[in-house]
Write an enzyme that holds these catalytic residues in place. Structure first.
Site, short mmCIF file in Angstrom:
data_model
loop_
_atom_site.label_atom_id
_atom_site.label_comp_id
_atom_site.label_asym_id
_atom_site.label_seq_id
_atom_site.Cartn_x
_atom_site.Cartn_y
_atom_site.Cartn_z
CG ASP A 104 -13.43 1.37 -0.19
OD1 ASP A 104 -13.54 0.68 0.85
OD2 ASP A 104 -13.91 2.52 -0.30
CG HIS A 157 -11.74 -7.40 5.48
ND1 HIS A 157 -11.74 -6.28 4.67
CD2 HIS A 157 -12.24 -6.99 6.67
CE1 HIS A 157 -12.21 -5.25 5.35
NE2 HIS A 157 -12.53 -5.65 6.56
CG LEU A 187 3.95 -7.36 -10.27
CD1 LEU A 187 3.47 -6.29 -11.25
CD2 LEU A 187 2.76 -8.24 -9.85
#
Ligand code: IPE
Ligand code: IPE
Ligand code: MG
Length: 247
Positions: free
Chosen positions: A24, A41, A135
């Site tokens: 965020d 973004h 991962l």
């Protein structure tokens, strides 16, 4: 849960193997600089690259990132379209690197509302990286915990009506098995950046016993060093899961 293996540095303690992050603060990062939100973004997507690269070295085997919530459609068309383009570009640009680095990519959330081209890119990278195990990267796109639980309830109701499952046979494991996260371990640690201290519909079922950490750093400024510092703090916490403190 028994998902975590012992941390060699702290016998008897387990480091967080599954870290989930509510990324965020992109909008504020841009607005603070007089820039359009989409610039934030874009910068945020660069942070994703750095955090994904650093995660295995920090002992993280499962990393789940909240990229777009079911509530984020309320934003301007320009921002929503910009974000969708960014997701497509991220997949296209990162596919080779992720494959080469042994990253298995999955998506959670309701894909039906996404552009078919984006859906195809998502399915493509999931298939391409399915055998990777260094991962496990899960990206939440058009994800909302209530929406996920609602879709799961619907799936179980359909199965019951078809006589495939008896209502009294539905257990917690049955429910977990029809969530988008079926097969993934629960997160040990949920981090939210940007100083907001709410969950915003992220993994309400799965994070029922997770530890939470809130960082004041805006996501575009969030570095692997910040993650490492939070992980170290997590190692000092005692998780009880409803039992009493260990002697
Ligand atoms: C997080 O940053 C990214 C998404 C929700 C897509 P925000 O866009 O929410 O940034 P702020 O909270 O407005 O600063
Ligand atoms: C949560 O952030 C969703 C993502 C990070 C993708 P928001 O910025 O949308 O959440 P609220 O609106 O502050 O609760
Ligand atoms: Mg926000």
């Amino acid at each position: 849960m028994a998902h975590s293996s012992p941390d060699p540095a702290h016998p008897g303690r387990a480091g967080p193997q599954h870290v989930a992050i509510i990324m965020d603060g992109n909008g504020r990062w841009a607005t603070n600089r007089g820039l359009p939100r989409l610039v934030g973004h874009r910068r945020g997507a660069e942070r994703v690259r750095a955090i994904v690269a650093a995660a295995p070295g920090l002992g993280i085997r499962w990393l789940t990132l909240y990229a777009f919530s079911t509530e984020n459609w309320k934003r301007s068309t320009e921002e929503v379209i910009g974000l969708m383009r960014l997701f497509a570009r991220y997949i296209e640009r990162e596919a080779d690197r992720l494959s080469a680095n042994g990253v298995r990519v999955r998506f959670i959330g309701d894909r039906a509302r996404l552009d078919p081209r984006l859906q195809a890119l998502m399915a493509g990278i999931e298939a391409r990286t399915a055998a990777n195990a260094v991962l496990n990267l899960t990206i939440a796109v058009n994800y909302g915990g209530r929406d996920e639980v609602t879709r799961a309830a619907r799936a179980l109701a359909v199965a019951a009506l078809r006589g495939e499952i008896a209502p009294e046979a539905i257990t917690e494991a049955t429910v977990a098995g029809v969530l988008d996260t079926a097969g993934l371990p629960d997160p040990d640690l949920v981090i939210r950046t940007s100083g907001e201290t709410r969950v915003s519909n992220f993994l309400p079922w799965q994070a029922a016993y997770a530890e939470y950490e809130f960082s004041p750093v805006l996501w575009p400024d969030f570095l692997p060093a910040h993650l490492a510092e939070i992980m170290a703090r997590f190692g000092l916490r005692e998780r009880r899961f409803g039992a009493v403190a260990a002697g």
